[in-house]
Design an enzyme around this catalytic site. Structure first.
Site, PDB file in Angstrom:
ATOM      1  CD  GLU A  16     -68.288  78.698   3.050  1.00  0.00           C
ATOM      2  OE1 GLU A  16     -69.423  78.470   3.507  1.00  0.00           O
ATOM      3  OE2 GLU A  16     -67.861  78.222   1.984  1.00  0.00           O
ATOM      4  CD  GLN A 210     -66.517  83.766  -7.822  1.00  0.00           C
ATOM      5  OE1 GLN A 210     -66.089  84.716  -8.467  1.00  0.00           O
ATOM      6  NE2 GLN A 210     -67.101  83.916  -6.655  1.00  0.00           N
TER       7      GLN A 210
END
Ligand code: FAD
Length: 289
Positions: A16, A210
């Site tokens: 992705e 993240q």
């Protein structure tokens, strides 16, 4: 090619990526793609800005380039919560004109920046709409730990079953860090009568910001083993990156051993990390299930 055809032959490996921000240099995404294309994934999916906003033209362009310039199958994501029927038709027509065959149909996250239109309230509304009017292969999202807004796992699985029945050929999970959550979810889906392939979404966690963002956004669980790793290496970025890659490889090897239909790697547009993982697991993926 419709991505649903891939699963009969092998354990699928897909990536992705996300389009560059409007202010960023557009060529960077093609450097990312040059790195990822060398790894010959089964397909690459391209995210679409929350709420299905105007920057979707980049998603369409990049998904089209992946397919036509790099010769790799692509999936365009499409969140529907802010779309009117007319806007959905315009985007779907554009995807069709660009030769894209696969769509990951999503509701999109509800946030102060996304204004629900009211036409498509759930991903299943968009899936039925596409299925009735177009010939796209439709993919959908699922949540091994349950969706963050869900009352309980039973409701979530029942809504997922309905969503799949609207015309979904394969599912991709949200990231998870404990494979047991995935195995439990897969079993519940099977018992509920959901029989489409389920790809396991794996995110190599290579920095602290993240993962903090993902916990806030998706409410995923951080296992003890993972927390220990973060604590030990959080002040050493290179060591944390290497540990994050090793953690993801460990998850993937276990998933392949447990006959996962596929691995969907959230690359975060980082070909270095994707390459390290690919090198460790690609021979294992090729072993016939
Ligand atoms: P839905 O399937 O509509 O489910 C949302 C919630 O509603 C769930 O709690 C579900 O149980 C419940 N529900 C479903 N149907 C019904 C019903 N009929 N009645 C009542 N409740 C119902 N977001 C983006 O904006 N862009 C992206 O590119 C993107 N890519 C993603 C890729 C993956 C693989 C995943 C896992 C997520 C992605 N997302 C993306 C995030 C996604 O949009 C959010 O997780 C969103 O909150 C839910 O989307 P969904 O399609 O799963 O929604």
């Amino acid at each position: 090619m419709k991505t649903s055809d891939l699963f009969q032959k092998k354990t699928v490996l897909s990536f992705e990526i996300f389009p560059p921000k409007p202010t960023a240099d557009e060529s960077v995404i093609y450097e990312t793609l040059n790195g990822l294309a060398n790894l010959q994934p089964d397909f690459i999916s391209v995210t679409y800005g929350a709420g299905g906003g105007k920057n979707g033209s980049k998603t369409i362009q990049i998904a089209s380039d992946i397919k036509h310039q790099y010769g790799i199958e692509s999936i365009a994501h499409l969140p529907c919560i802010s779309l009117s029927e007319q806007q959905a038709i315009e985007i779907l027509d554009s995807l069709q004109t660009n030769g894209i065959e696969n769509i990951l149909a999503l509701r999109g996250d509800i946030s102060p920046d996304t204004k629900p239109n009211g036409r498509f309230c759930h991903a299943s509304d968009l899936i039925s709409f596409i299925h009735e009017r177009y010939d796209f292969n439709i993919i959908a999202a699922c949540y091994p730990e349950g969706h963050s807004e869900s009352n309980n796992m039973i409701d979530d699985i029942n809504f997922l079953k309905y969503k799949v029945s609207c015309g979904v050929s394969h599912l991709i999970t949200q990231l998870f860090l404990d494979n047991d959550d995935f195995y439990r979810f897969r079993e519940r889906a099977e018992i509920a009568g959901i029989h489409v392939p389920i790809e396991a979404g794996i995110m190599p966690v290579t920095n602290k910001v993240q993962i903090e963002r993902m916990v806030k956004l998706c409410g995923i669980k951080l296992p003890k083993k993972f927390m220990k790793m973060m604590e030990r290496y959080e002040n050493n970025p290179t060591a944390l990156r290497d540990a994050g890659i090793a953690y993801a490889i460990d998850q993937i090897v276990d998933l392949i051993s447990h006959d996962a239909d596929g691995i969907h790697l959230y690359t975060m547009n980082n070909p270095y990390v994707a390459k390290k993982i690919y090198e460790a697991v690609h021979r294992l993926l090729a072993v016939h299930r």
